[in-house]
Design a protein around this motif. Sequence first.
Motif, short mmCIF file in Angstrom:
data_model
loop_
_atom_site.label_atom_id
_atom_site.label_comp_id
_atom_site.label_asym_id
_atom_site.label_seq_id
_atom_site.Cartn_x
_atom_site.Cartn_y
_atom_site.Cartn_z
N ILE A 1 0.81 -1.22 0.00
CA ILE A 1 0.00 0.00 0.00
C ILE A 1 0.84 1.27 0.00
CG2 ILE A 1 -2.00 -1.08 1.05
CD1 ILE A 1 0.29 1.12 3.09
N GLN A 2 2.16 1.19 0.00
CA GLN A 2 2.96 2.40 0.04
C GLN A 2 2.88 3.14 -1.29
OE1 GLN A 2 6.92 1.70 1.50
NE2 GLN A 2 6.19 0.48 3.22
N SER A 3 2.71 4.45 -1.18
CA SER A 3 2.58 5.28 -2.38
C SER A 3 3.84 6.11 -2.57
CB SER A 3 1.37 6.20 -2.26
OG SER A 3 1.57 7.15 -1.22
N ASN A 4 4.09 6.49 -3.79
CA ASN A 4 5.26 7.30 -4.12
C ASN A 4 4.86 8.45 -5.04
OD1 ASN A 4 7.71 5.71 -3.00
ND2 ASN A 4 6.50 4.15 -4.05
N PRO A 5 4.14 9.44 -4.48
CA PRO A 5 3.76 10.58 -5.31
C PRO A 5 4.99 11.37 -5.72
CG PRO A 5 3.24 11.00 -3.01
CD PRO A 5 3.67 9.56 -3.10
N PRO A 6 4.91 12.08 -6.85
CA PRO A 6 6.07 12.86 -7.29
C PRO A 6 6.45 13.94 -6.30
CG PRO A 6 4.10 13.43 -8.55
CD PRO A 6 3.76 12.22 -7.74
N ASN A 7 7.75 14.19 -6.22
CA ASN A 7 8.30 15.27 -5.39
C ASN A 7 8.17 15.03 -3.89
OD1 ASN A 7 8.83 16.74 -7.82
ND2 ASN A 7 6.70 17.45 -7.81
N ILE A 8 7.89 13.80 -3.49
CA ILE A 8 7.85 13.44 -2.08
C ILE A 8 8.89 12.37 -1.82
CG2 ILE A 8 6.49 12.35 -0.25
CD1 ILE A 8 5.56 15.16 -0.85
N SER A 9 9.70 12.58 -0.78
CA SER A 9 10.67 11.58 -0.35
C SER A 9 10.38 11.19 1.09
CB SER A 9 12.10 12.12 -0.45
OG SER A 9 12.49 12.28 -1.80
N TYR A 10 10.60 9.93 1.40
CA TYR A 10 10.39 9.41 2.76
C TYR A 10 11.74 9.18 3.41
CZ TYR A 10 5.70 8.54 0.96
OH TYR A 10 4.45 8.68 0.40
N PHE B 1 9.16 8.19 10.93
CA PHE B 1 9.37 8.39 9.51
C PHE B 1 8.75 9.73 9.11
CE2 PHE B 1 9.65 3.84 10.03
CZ PHE B 1 10.68 3.47 9.18
N ILE B 2 9.44 10.44 8.22
CA ILE B 2 8.93 11.72 7.77
C ILE B 2 8.85 11.73 6.25
CG2 ILE B 2 9.81 12.96 9.78
CD1 ILE B 2 12.14 13.96 8.10
N ALA B 3 7.92 12.54 5.75
CA ALA B 3 7.82 12.78 4.31
C ALA B 3 8.20 14.23 4.06
CB ALA B 3 6.40 12.51 3.83
N ILE B 4 9.03 14.46 3.07
CA ILE B 4 9.48 15.81 2.77
C ILE B 4 9.12 16.18 1.32
CG2 ILE B 4 11.37 15.73 4.44
CD1 ILE B 4 13.28 15.33 2.06
N ASP B 5 8.93 17.46 1.11
CA ASP B 5 8.61 18.00 -0.21
C ASP B 5 9.90 18.44 -0.88
OD1 ASP B 5 7.72 19.32 -2.44
OD2 ASP B 5 6.32 20.63 -1.38
N THR B 6 10.33 17.71 -1.89
CA THR B 6 11.61 18.00 -2.53
C THR B 6 11.55 19.19 -3.47
OG1 THR B 6 11.14 16.39 -4.29
CG2 THR B 6 12.34 15.60 -2.36
N THR B 7 10.36 19.75 -3.67
CA THR B 7 10.27 20.94 -4.53
C THR B 7 10.60 22.21 -3.76
OG1 THR B 7 7.92 21.34 -4.09
CG2 THR B 7 8.47 19.83 -5.90
N THR B 8 10.63 22.13 -2.43
CA THR B 8 10.96 23.31 -1.62
C THR B 8 12.46 23.40 -1.42
OG1 THR B 8 10.70 22.09 0.45
CG2 THR B 8 8.75 23.19 -0.44
#
Length: 234
Positions: free
Chosen positions: A25-34, A78-85
Amino acid sequence: MSNEQVRPSAPVPTTLPLSEIGKLIQSNPPNISYIQYDISLEPKYLPQIRALISKDLSEPYSIYVYRYFLYQWPELCFIAIDTTTSENDLVAVVICKLERHRGGPMRGYIAMLATQEMHRGRGLAKTLVSKAIDLMIAKNADEIALETEETNTAAMRLYESLGFLRSKKLHRYYLNGNSAYRLLLYLKPGVGQIPTDDFYDPFGYNDLPPSAQDDPRFPQGQADKDDLFRRGIV
């Protein structure tokens, strides 16, 4: 204990081994890193974690509560970060712990989960929780527990889609007066029959991290342990 707005998802197939459920069930939306948390990340991300959780959750946690979890079980955050920032800003976080429950089963505990409002509905929360579940399974957890507000139907859907069951209703559990449900995910057959010791108390004041001993909630060095247990903080 989250304010997640998640899209309804199909139930996880129960024929799969538990070790594969999180991966499914893990998702990998664009521009998000875990990222798996590490103490070295504290200067950058702990202030962001506190700000996000303080905004979303019902409990006003002090810095000592965060350090209680993050110093002892950093790998279970665990954290999710926005790589576009430019600063790779935090957009979601889950904080957990894993230890024996009253001398009985090895229990994982999901303490905090939150996602920035603009990033909800992308599967970030479910992915973070599944990563924590996968690691707790690898660490030989018997079960995983958490509490969430009875009115938080989105969070209930999220956890129940992962196999959590409602175990108990906790009346007026939160400081805001709202009631909660305790949810359990059994990871091994027969876990519910493992005996526990109701008088087993390894979490007295002296077992808290040294920084917590200055917490103003503990006047004259006397911890309100009943309050900590009741709210699931330790």
